[in-house]
Design an enzyme around this catalytic site. Structure first.
Site, short mmCIF file in Angstrom:
data_model
loop_
_atom_site.label_atom_id
_atom_site.label_comp_id
_atom_site.label_asym_id
_atom_site.label_seq_id
_atom_site.Cartn_x
_atom_site.Cartn_y
_atom_site.Cartn_z
N ILE A 99 0.91 -1.09 -0.07
CA ILE A 99 0.08 -0.25 -0.02
C ILE A 99 0.47 1.03 0.18
O ILE A 99 1.67 1.68 1.29
CB ILE A 99 -1.04 -0.30 1.10
CG1 ILE A 99 -1.88 -0.98 1.56
CG2 ILE A 99 -1.28 1.30 1.14
CD1 ILE A 99 -3.30 -1.22 2.45
N ILE B 108 -8.99 1.74 -1.88
CA ILE B 108 -10.72 1.97 -1.12
C ILE B 108 -10.27 2.94 0.09
O ILE B 108 -9.84 2.49 1.08
CB ILE B 108 -11.42 0.44 -1.48
CG1 ILE B 108 -11.69 0.25 -2.74
CG2 ILE B 108 -12.48 0.86 -0.67
CD1 ILE B 108 -11.83 0.45 -3.50
N ASN C 71 -14.19 -3.90 6.98
CA ASN C 71 -12.93 -4.62 6.02
C ASN C 71 -13.39 -6.35 6.82
O ASN C 71 -12.99 -5.85 8.32
CB ASN C 71 -11.63 -4.12 6.35
CG ASN C 71 -10.99 -5.07 6.68
OD1 ASN C 71 -11.51 -6.22 5.58
ND2 ASN C 71 -9.85 -5.04 6.32
N ASP D 146 -11.79 -11.21 1.55
CA ASP D 146 -11.90 -10.03 1.83
C ASP D 146 -12.64 -9.46 0.87
O ASP D 146 -12.35 -8.58 -0.08
CB ASP D 146 -10.27 -9.76 1.83
CG ASP D 146 -9.33 -10.75 3.01
OD1 ASP D 146 -10.00 -11.70 3.33
OD2 ASP D 146 -8.18 -10.18 2.58
N ARG E 260 -9.22 -20.58 0.18
CA ARG E 260 -8.16 -21.51 1.92
C ARG E 260 -8.91 -21.11 2.84
O ARG E 260 -9.41 -20.22 3.28
CB ARG E 260 -7.27 -21.39 1.43
CG ARG E 260 -6.45 -20.23 1.88
CD ARG E 260 -4.87 -20.01 1.13
NE ARG E 260 -4.27 -20.57 0.62
CZ ARG E 260 -3.86 -19.65 -0.31
NH1 ARG E 260 -3.75 -18.11 -0.29
NH2 ARG E 260 -2.82 -20.05 -1.35
#
EC number: 6.3.2.-
Length: 397
Positions: free
Chosen positions: A188, A218, A223, A288, A305
Site C-alpha cells: 500500500i 479503497i 473490512n 476480503d 483456502r
C-alpha cells in the site's frame, strides 16, 4: 461463558473424503512474496487441530508437545489422534510422499508445493484450479466482473511507466500464481517514499514474477473476511464473517467477531463462492470484502483456502458471544514464563487456546515459543483490558 461440552457447528472432516490429509504449512521452497520464517511456518501447522475432527493433519512435533496437551486439557479438549508429525524439511517432504505414494492418500494443501515434492495428481483439490482461484490477477473472473476497485494488470517491465498515471493512495499486488498471506506481498502506497520501497521489493521478485496489479486504494468503513464452506453433501454453507484488523499498510493484526454483517456483503461473498464451486472448488474459503462510505462492496482478496479466523467462526458455540478476538503471540525469550502466563489466562476462562509452538522442543529457550488463540469476554473493553494485562505480564520476567 465457555461451554466446554459443545462441539463445533461444522468440522473439517465434514468437508473432505476419508483419504484426505491436510497440511497448512507453506513449502520450504522460498517465494519472494511469502517469506515467513521456518518457525512461523511450523507454527501454522497446529492452527486447525480443534476444528479438524477426524481429518488427519500434518503437524510439526513442536506444535504437538505436552504444553499443547496441558492447554487443551483446561478447556476439556484433547489433541486429535489423527495427526502425522514431522521435524524438518526432509521428514516433512518424505512424509507427504509416503502418504501419497504408499498409503494412497490425497493431500489438501493450504499452499501449493513444487512438483518435485509431489505431483499434482495427488492433490485432493485440483492444483491448477486452486492456483487459478487464488491468483489475484484473476479476481474479476470469480466475481463476474463485479465488486472491483479501479485496477490494472501490467507486465513487470511496464510497471514504472504505468504507475506514473496513478494517484496516491494505491495498492500494488503480485499478479501471478505465488501465494501471499497476512498482507505480505501487498504493498500500500500513500506517497512516493512508499512507492520507492515497493519498487525495491518488486526488483527483488523480478525473476519469479511476470506481472503486477495496480489498484485504487479503497477508503473503507468496514473490512470483512466473509467465509463459506462447501462439500457435495452439505452444499454451500455460510460460516459467518470476521472483521479484519490491519494496520494502514494492510498488515494483519488479527480478527474480531462481527454481528449484523450487511446482507449485500454476504450475498457478494455467496456469489463468489458459487463461482468457485462451479469450477470444482470444495472446502473452506474466505473473501476480503471492503465496504466504503456509500455501501459499495469491493473484493480485494479471495482466499479459496482456510483463513486465520476460520476456527473462531467454527468454534462460536464454545466462546462467549459478546466479543472475540483471534490473534497470536510470541515469547519474549523466557518460554517458561510465556507458557505459565498463557496457562493462567486460559484457566481464568478469558483465553481460548488453538495452537502452541513449543520453542523448548529445540532446547530450553533456544527458539521463541508461539501461541495462537481467541480472546473472548462479555465486551470488547473487558477483552482488551485482559489482553493489555496479559501483554504487561509477558514483559516482566
Amino acid at each position: 461463558m465457555t461451554n466446554n461440552g459443545n462441539e463445533p457447528n461444522l468440522t473439517l472432516s465434514d468437508l473432505y473424503d476419508k483419504d484426505v490429509v491436510y497440511t497448512s504449512r507453506p513449502s520450504y521452497i522460498s517465494n519472494p512474496w511469502l517469506k515467513p520464517d521456518e518457525h512461523q511456518s511450523n507454527f501454522l501447522t497446529g492452527r486447525e487441530l480443534l476444528i479438524a475432527n477426524q481429518l488427519p493433519v500434518i503437524v510439526h512435533e513442536a506444535s504437538a508437545t505436552d504444553k499443547l496437551h496441558q492447554l487443551f486439557q483446561v478447556i476439556g479438549k484433547e489433541v486429535p489422534n489423527s495427526i502425522y508429525t514431522f521435524n524438518n524439511q526432509q521428514s516433512y517432504e518424505n512424509l507427504i510422499k509416503q502418504l501419497a505414494h504408499k498409503e494412497n492418500k490425497k493431500i489438501y494443501f493450504q499452499y501449493i508445493h513444487d512438483e518435485t515434492i509431489l505431483n499434482q495428481q495427488y492433490y485432493a483439490l485440483d492444483k491448477t484450479l486452486f492456483v487459478a482461484l487464488n491468483n489475484k490477477a484473476r479476481i474479476p473472473e470469480w466475481t463476474n466482473g463485479k465488486f472491483l476497485p479501479k485496477r490494472k494488470v501490467v507486465k513487470i517491465e511496464q510497471f514504472e511507466n504505468e504507475i506514473k498515471n496513478w494517484e496516491f493512495p494505491l495498492v500494488i499486488k503480485p499478479g501471478d500464481d505465488l501465494p501471499t498471506a497476512g498482507g505480505y506481498g501487498v504493498m500500500i502506497c500513500y506517497h512516493d517514499a512508499d512507492l520507492q520501497k515497493a519498487i525495491t521489493r518488486i526488483k527483488e521478485a523480478t525473476a519469479e514474477t511476470n506481472s503486477l496489479i495496480i489498484e485504487q486504494k479503497i477508503e473503507e468503513k468496514a473490512n470483512y473476511c466473509v467465509q463459506f464452506a462447501y462439500s457435495e453433501s452439505l452444499g454451500i454453507q455460510y460460516l459467518g464473517a470476521a472483521t479484519q484488523l490491519t494496520d494502514k499498510y494492510g498488515f494483519y493484526n488479527g480478527n474480531e467477531n462481527t454481528t449484523n454483517v450487511p446482507e449485500h456483503v454476504i450475498e457478494a461473498g455467496r456469489q463468489i463462492m458459487e463461482n468457485g464451486v462451479n469450477q470444482g472448488f470444495f472446502g473452506v474459503a474466505g473473501f476480503d470484502l471492503l465496504v466504503d462510505e456509500d455501501d459499495n462492496v469491493y473484493a480485494i482478496d479471495l482466499n479459496f483456502r482456510q483463513n486465520g479466523s476460520t476456527s473462531m467462526l467454527l468454534l462460536a458455540n464454545e466462546l462467549n458471544s459478546g466479543y472475540q478476538k483471534f490473534y497470536s503471540y510470541h515469547s519474549k525469550g523466557d518460554n517458561t514464563h510465556f507458557f505459565n502466563t498463557i496457562l493462567k489466562y486460559v484457566k481464568e476462562g478469558s483465553l481460548y487456546p488453538l495452537s502452541y509452538y513449543d520453542g523448548d522442543w529445540y532446547g530450553e529457550d533456544k527458539v521463541k515459543s508461539r501461541f495462537g488463540c481467541i480472546w473472548h469476554g462479555d465486551s470488547k473493553e473487558t477483552v482488551l483490558e485482559n489482553e493489555r494485562a496479559f501483554l504487561a505480564e509477558l514483559e516482566h520476567y
